[in-house]
Design a protein around this motif. Structure first.
Motif, PDB file in Angstrom:
ATOM      1  N   LEU A  62       0.835  -1.210   0.000  1.00 35.53           N
ATOM      2  CA  LEU A  62       0.000   0.000   0.000  1.00 35.53           C
ATOM      3  C   LEU A  62       0.864   1.251   0.000  1.00 35.53           C
ATOM      4  O   LEU A  62       0.700   2.142  -0.841  1.00 35.53           O
ATOM      5  CB  LEU A  62      -0.907  -0.023   1.235  1.00 35.53           C
ATOM      6  CG  LEU A  62      -1.673   1.273   1.546  1.00 35.53           C
ATOM      7  CD1 LEU A  62      -2.646   1.597   0.432  1.00 35.53           C
ATOM      8  CD2 LEU A  62      -2.419   1.140   2.870  1.00 35.53           C
ATOM      9  N   TYR A  63       1.821   1.309   0.946  1.00 41.51           N
ATOM     10  CA  TYR A  63       2.624   2.521   1.072  1.00 41.51           C
ATOM     11  C   TYR A  63       3.703   2.595  -0.007  1.00 41.51           C
ATOM     12  O   TYR A  63       4.028   3.673  -0.484  1.00 41.51           O
ATOM     13  CB  TYR A  63       3.209   2.609   2.486  1.00 41.51           C
ATOM     14  CG  TYR A  63       2.113   2.728   3.520  1.00 41.51           C
ATOM     15  CD1 TYR A  63       1.401   3.923   3.660  1.00 41.51           C
ATOM     16  CD2 TYR A  63       1.723   1.640   4.277  1.00 41.51           C
ATOM     17  CE1 TYR A  63       0.360   4.030   4.563  1.00 41.51           C
ATOM     18  CE2 TYR A  63       0.671   1.739   5.183  1.00 41.51           C
ATOM     19  CZ  TYR A  63      -0.003   2.939   5.321  1.00 41.51           C
ATOM     20  OH  TYR A  63      -1.054   3.033   6.201  1.00 41.51           O
TER      21      TYR A  63
ATOM     22  N   ILE B 258       2.186   4.128  -2.948  1.00 43.90           N
ATOM     23  CA  ILE B 258       2.051   5.588  -2.850  1.00 43.90           C
ATOM     24  C   ILE B 258       3.409   6.250  -3.059  1.00 43.90           C
ATOM     25  O   ILE B 258       3.515   7.289  -3.710  1.00 43.90           O
ATOM     26  CB  ILE B 258       1.432   5.969  -1.486  1.00 43.90           C
ATOM     27  CG1 ILE B 258       0.059   5.308  -1.344  1.00 43.90           C
ATOM     28  CG2 ILE B 258       1.289   7.477  -1.364  1.00 43.90           C
ATOM     29  CD1 ILE B 258      -0.546   5.426   0.030  1.00 43.90           C
TER      30      ILE B 258
ATOM     31  N   LYS C 201       4.071   6.245  -6.756  1.00 45.94           N
ATOM     32  CA  LYS C 201       3.244   7.237  -7.424  1.00 45.94           C
ATOM     33  C   LYS C 201       3.824   8.644  -7.203  1.00 45.94           C
ATOM     34  O   LYS C 201       3.853   9.460  -8.124  1.00 45.94           O
ATOM     35  CB  LYS C 201       1.822   7.154  -6.882  1.00 45.94           C
ATOM     36  CG  LYS C 201       1.005   8.288  -7.391  1.00 45.94           C
ATOM     37  CD  LYS C 201      -0.459   8.017  -7.458  1.00 45.94           C
ATOM     38  CE  LYS C 201      -1.032   9.175  -8.252  1.00 45.94           C
ATOM     39  NZ  LYS C 201      -2.451   9.240  -8.242  1.00 45.94           N
ATOM     40  N   SER C 202       4.284   8.913  -5.962  1.00 48.03           N
ATOM     41  CA  SER C 202       4.867  10.222  -5.677  1.00 48.03           C
ATOM     42  C   SER C 202       6.122  10.443  -6.508  1.00 48.03           C
ATOM     43  O   SER C 202       6.350  11.542  -7.021  1.00 48.03           O
ATOM     44  CB  SER C 202       5.225  10.332  -4.198  1.00 48.03           C
ATOM     45  OG  SER C 202       4.135   9.974  -3.406  1.00 48.03           O
TER      46      SER C 202
ATOM     47  N   ASP D  75      -7.802  10.563  -6.048  1.00 46.73           N
ATOM     48  CA  ASP D  75      -6.693   9.608  -6.079  1.00 46.73           C
ATOM     49  C   ASP D  75      -5.340  10.310  -6.190  1.00 46.73           C
ATOM     50  O   ASP D  75      -4.388   9.754  -6.703  1.00 46.73           O
ATOM     51  CB  ASP D  75      -6.874   8.610  -7.225  1.00 46.73           C
ATOM     52  CG  ASP D  75      -6.910   9.301  -8.572  1.00 46.73           C
ATOM     53  OD1 ASP D  75      -7.033  10.539  -8.586  1.00 46.73           O
ATOM     54  OD2 ASP D  75      -6.807   8.620  -9.602  1.00 46.73           O
TER      55      ASP D  75
ATOM     56  N   GLN E 244      -3.398  11.521  -3.683  1.00 42.32           N
ATOM     57  CA  GLN E 244      -2.565  11.649  -2.490  1.00 42.32           C
ATOM     58  C   GLN E 244      -1.120  11.305  -2.805  1.00 42.32           C
ATOM     59  O   GLN E 244      -0.818  10.415  -3.589  1.00 42.32           O
ATOM     60  CB  GLN E 244      -3.088  10.769  -1.367  1.00 42.32           C
ATOM     61  CG  GLN E 244      -2.907   9.285  -1.622  1.00 42.32           C
ATOM     62  CD  GLN E 244      -3.415   8.458  -0.454  1.00 42.32           C
ATOM     63  OE1 GLN E 244      -3.654   8.973   0.607  1.00 42.32           O
ATOM     64  NE2 GLN E 244      -3.577   7.172  -0.669  1.00 42.32           N
TER      65      GLN E 244
ATOM     66  N   THR F 228      -6.640   5.532   3.559  1.00 47.63           N
ATOM     67  CA  THR F 228      -5.456   5.650   2.704  1.00 47.63           C
ATOM     68  C   THR F 228      -5.568   4.658   1.544  1.00 47.63           C
ATOM     69  O   THR F 228      -5.237   4.971   0.404  1.00 47.63           O
ATOM     70  CB  THR F 228      -4.173   5.386   3.515  1.00 47.63           C
ATOM     71  OG1 THR F 228      -4.127   6.305   4.590  1.00 47.63           O
ATOM     72  CG2 THR F 228      -2.935   5.554   2.665  1.00 47.63           C
ATOM     73  N   ARG F 229      -6.079   3.442   1.850  1.00 45.75           N
ATOM     74  CA  ARG F 229      -6.265   2.454   0.782  1.00 45.75           C
ATOM     75  C   ARG F 229      -7.318   2.933  -0.212  1.00 45.75           C
ATOM     76  O   ARG F 229      -7.157   2.755  -1.420  1.00 45.75           O
ATOM     77  CB  ARG F 229      -6.696   1.109   1.366  1.00 45.75           C
ATOM     78  CG  ARG F 229      -5.524   0.220   1.768  1.00 45.75           C
ATOM     79  CD  ARG F 229      -5.974  -1.231   1.930  1.00 45.75           C
ATOM     80  NE  ARG F 229      -6.914  -1.377   3.024  1.00 45.75           N
ATOM     81  CZ  ARG F 229      -6.544  -1.568   4.284  1.00 45.75           C
ATOM     82  NH1 ARG F 229      -5.276  -1.653   4.592  1.00 45.75           N
ATOM     83  NH2 ARG F 229      -7.447  -1.661   5.233  1.00 45.75           N
TER      84      ARG F 229
ATOM     85  N   ARG G 209      -8.026   5.985  -0.980  1.00 41.55           N
ATOM     86  CA  ARG G 209      -7.435   7.034  -1.812  1.00 41.55           C
ATOM     87  C   ARG G 209      -6.439   6.474  -2.813  1.00 41.55           C
ATOM     88  O   ARG G 209      -6.284   7.008  -3.907  1.00 41.55           O
ATOM     89  CB  ARG G 209      -6.701   8.039  -0.929  1.00 41.55           C
ATOM     90  CG  ARG G 209      -7.611   8.993  -0.173  1.00 41.55           C
ATOM     91  CD  ARG G 209      -6.747   9.743   0.807  1.00 41.55           C
ATOM     92  NE  ARG G 209      -7.486  10.712   1.587  1.00 41.55           N
ATOM     93  CZ  ARG G 209      -7.355  12.026   1.439  1.00 41.55           C
ATOM     94  NH1 ARG G 209      -6.547  12.514   0.533  1.00 41.55           N
ATOM     95  NH2 ARG G 209      -8.031  12.848   2.191  1.00 41.55           N
ATOM     96  N   ALA G 210      -5.733   5.415  -2.388  1.00 40.53           N
ATOM     97  CA  ALA G 210      -4.696   4.866  -3.275  1.00 40.53           C
ATOM     98  C   ALA G 210      -5.311   3.974  -4.351  1.00 40.53           C
ATOM     99  O   ALA G 210      -4.682   3.715  -5.373  1.00 40.53           O
ATOM    100  CB  ALA G 210      -3.684   4.068  -2.450  1.00 40.53           C
TER     101      ALA G 210
END
Lengths: 300, 369
Positions: free
Chosen positions: A63-64, A67, A70-71, A250, A252, B364-365, B367-368
């Motif tokens: 999950l992280y 992200i 993506k960042s 979407d 973030q 958070t999930r 949003r992701a």
């Protein structure tokens, strides 16, 4: 004249204030956050520094990581656009007449005089559904439509406002807008030092403009390009205000997740681990770049 | 610069821009005033130096309230602003930096009591507590009102543009589980509120959310996400007013404020019920002027002072004496004061330290995704 480095007492007295400042307000707080990243929450306000790696393990979950990736992608795209847009701007300033140059530079630096938050809100006023951009396009659409009717053609349909705000496009646009000066200024500094007779020589010897730009100007401006890339990419990677205000559902980025850990989730250890992962990644990238450039120097 | 003005004016009490701007102005002004005041500094009737540090939401006090208080008590109030409860909590977490009175919401009262961050109130110094309505005298989040006095209360619901919506969108369905208003919806970015209201829509209590239910709501929100335009931070009224979206998840007071400006806007409390919030006045541990703080809280609960506050901020007041002084269009406003049967279906959300990180990660999930 005596080398100033040899005058130890003078050097120490000048260096002590900034060193103290740096240690007190940068190293110590950062060290505390680093310690938190190995901690666990006990109760609502206490953090026990237990030396656990659980926060890092959690931060590396798909999950992280997703992200993070993506960042990196958004920040990378921002950097590339800044480079492509900023390079001609920097060149134009370098080749502008001395009378114009300070004004053009001022124009680049002017946005710094306004707070980022205000600039972002201004951008929202431009991009929103009934904002200035859509109003302008809508006006032109109507005029064009009228013109076509006048010419006896089928008029265009009704204008549907473009979705310019609350999506990833808006985030990248906002980031490019904010970070462009960071790219232009180092590029300008590098290009300004460039020996212009080399460009003339290249053109005289038959190379075209594109070839001159790619094989003469770009390699000589490489240090400026690299520092421009770094000081654009690093803050763009940590951007949180722009995705928060301009982004959609979407959009973030990792900094938004970090912010939420420190505030809403009240999970400082995990937030600290996420921020340090971001810092480690940045450090590694910069170290890698430094190593490469040293290798390149040695080869020469 | 019409639209820019409108942004400034209409963003709610949790606005970032206004908060920052006003905080900066607040610092300059109060700083200057405090400087002038020093020369004639004596003691207030409470026996403390005549100063008080008040930490409040933006646009959340009457226009003249602080000056009026100074006129009656001689105490100079220095107000600083925060934008979210989390900001308030984060600021006080490492010790009180000098605030005397703070305005936490109900769930944060619980959280701060658990964390031993609030001072017990001395009810003998707050006689105006008698003005408070019966429903607010004893509440689950603070039994016996030991730590907090009610300042306002509010409820979440759907603000909508009448001309763009079919009938009355009186169900959470239109926000959480339907593509009917695709691309014209904005919901809160607050993970806890989203999951609790999701539970309410699915027929559960806002306080009985289990990890399994979180999974179910998460799946529902991921499915709904393509139809949602934005997750807003309590500035939904601005999105609604500017025509950016036609349905927003917002607090009733925020929508009541913009209804005064635009006739096409209305608010509905969904039939499944909703979540109540209450903002309260409390004294943090380590407050430098606890006596002044009691005097100030007592003053804010006064009928006349409460009326002036309610007139300006337009949030429901829990102060019956103040409400009685208000004009009928406030007292009978169905947006500001929903009916008793509607309210019967609403609940206060209790603070749940275990579920909060689960909500956050699930959101958070979402949003992701």
């Amino acid at each position: 004249m005596q080398d100033w480095k040899l005058n130890r007492a003078l050097f120490a007295s000048i260096a002590s204030a900034p060193t103290l400042w740096l240690v007190l307000f940068f190293i110590v707080p950062l060290g505390l956050v680093w310690l938190y990243s190995f901690g666990t929450n006990v109760g609502l306000t206490e953090i026990d520094i237990s030396g656990t790696f659980a926060n890092y393990a959690r931060a590396l979950e798909p999950l992280y990581l997703g992200i993070f990736l993506k960042s990196v992608w958004i920040a990378g795209l921002t950097t590339v656009i800044c480079l492509v847009v900023g390079f001609p701007v920097a060149l134009a300033i370098v080749f502008a007449t001395p009378k114009w140059r300070p004004w053009l530079l001022l124009g680049i630096m002017l946005p710094f005089w306004t707070n980022l938050l205000i600039r972002t809100y201004a951008l929202m006023a431009v991009l929103r559904t009934e904002g200035f951009a859509n109003q302008t396009i809508g006006w032109m659409w109507d005029k064009w439509s009228g013109l076509m009717t006048f010419a006896g053609l089928q008029p265009l349909g009704d204008f549907t406002p473009l979705p310019l705000l609350y999506n990833n496009f808006a985030v990248v646009l906002g980031l490019v807008y904010v970070h462009l000066p960071f790219m232009v200024l180092p590029l300008y500094a590098a290009l300004d030092r460039l020996d212009k007779s080399l460009i003339e020589a290249s053109l005289d010897l038959g190379a075209g403009h594109v070839r001159t730009l790619l094989s003469i100007v770009a390699p000589l401006a490489a240090p400026g390009i690299i520092s421009g890339i770094i000081i654009t990419f690093v803050p763009a990677l940590g951007a949180y205000l722009t995705p928060d205000l301009l982004g959609g559902t979407d959009s973030q980025m990792i900094a938004n997740v970090i912010e939420r850990q420190f505030k809403r989730a009240n999970d400082w250890p995990f937030g600290a681990a996420l921020s340090f992962l971001l810092m480690y990644a940045t450090f590694i990238a910069i170290a890698f770049q430094a190593m490469k450039s040293r290798q390149a120097e040695r080869r020469q | 610069m019409n639209s820019f003005d409108s942004i400034r004016k209409r963003i709610g009490r949790r606005s970032l821009l206004q908060g920052l701007g006003a905080a900066a102005i607040g610092i300059t002004f109060t700083g200057a005033l405090a400087g002038c005041e020093k020369k004639e500094a004596g003691k207030a009737s409470t026996g403390e130096e005549p100063k008080l540090n008040f930490y409040n939401w933006d646009t959340y006090i009457g226009e003249t309230t602080l000056d009026d208080f100074k006129d009656t008590s001689g105490i100079e109030v220095n107000m600083s602003l925060f934008a979210t409860n989390d900001e308030l909590f984060a600021k006080l977490r490492a010790g009180n930096p000098g605030f005397d009175v703070i305005v936490p919401s109900n769930d944060f009262v619980e959280r701060m009591v658990q964390a031993d961050m609030l001072e017990q109130l001395d009810h003998s110094k707050i006689p105006n507590f008698a003005n408070v309505g019966a429903a607010f005298k004893d509440v689950a989040y603070d039994p016996g009102r030991k730590f907090s006095m009610p300042y306002t209360w509010l409820t979440l619901g759907i603000g909508y543009r009448k001309s763009k919506v079919d009938g009355v969108p009186d169900s959470w369905k239109w926000l959480f589980d339907s593509d009917k208003y695709k691309g014209r919806i904005s919901v809160l970015s607050e993970a806890g509120d989203m999951f609790r209201l999701g539970a309410k829509y699915l027929g559960h209590s806002v306080n009985g959310v289990t990890p399994e239910l979180v999974k179910q709501i998460e799946a529902m929100l991921i499915k709904q996400k393509p139809f949602i335009k934005a997750f807003h931070e309590d500035n939904g009224q601005d999105l609604l007013l500017s025509g950016e979206v036609d349905l927003v998840l917002e607090y009733n007071g925020d929508i009541a404020q913009i209804m005064a400006e635009d006739d096409d806007i209305d608010f509905v409390l969904p039939k499944e019920g909703s979540q109540l919030n209450s903002d309260t006045l409390a004294i943090p541990k380590g407050a430098p002027h606890p006596e002044n703080a009691h005097a100030f809280i007592n003053y804010l609960l006064d009928a006349e002072a409460g009326k002036k506050i309610a007139e300006y901020i337009l949030f429901p007041t829990p102060n019956d004496a103040a409400k009685a002084l208000m004009p009928a269009d406030y007292r009978d406003n169905k947006v500001i004061f929903p009916t008793a049967e509607q309210l019967a279906k609403c609940e206060y959300a209790a603070y749940d330290g275990k579920m909060q990180p689960i909500f956050e990660e699930a959101f958070t999930r979402v949003r992701a995704a």
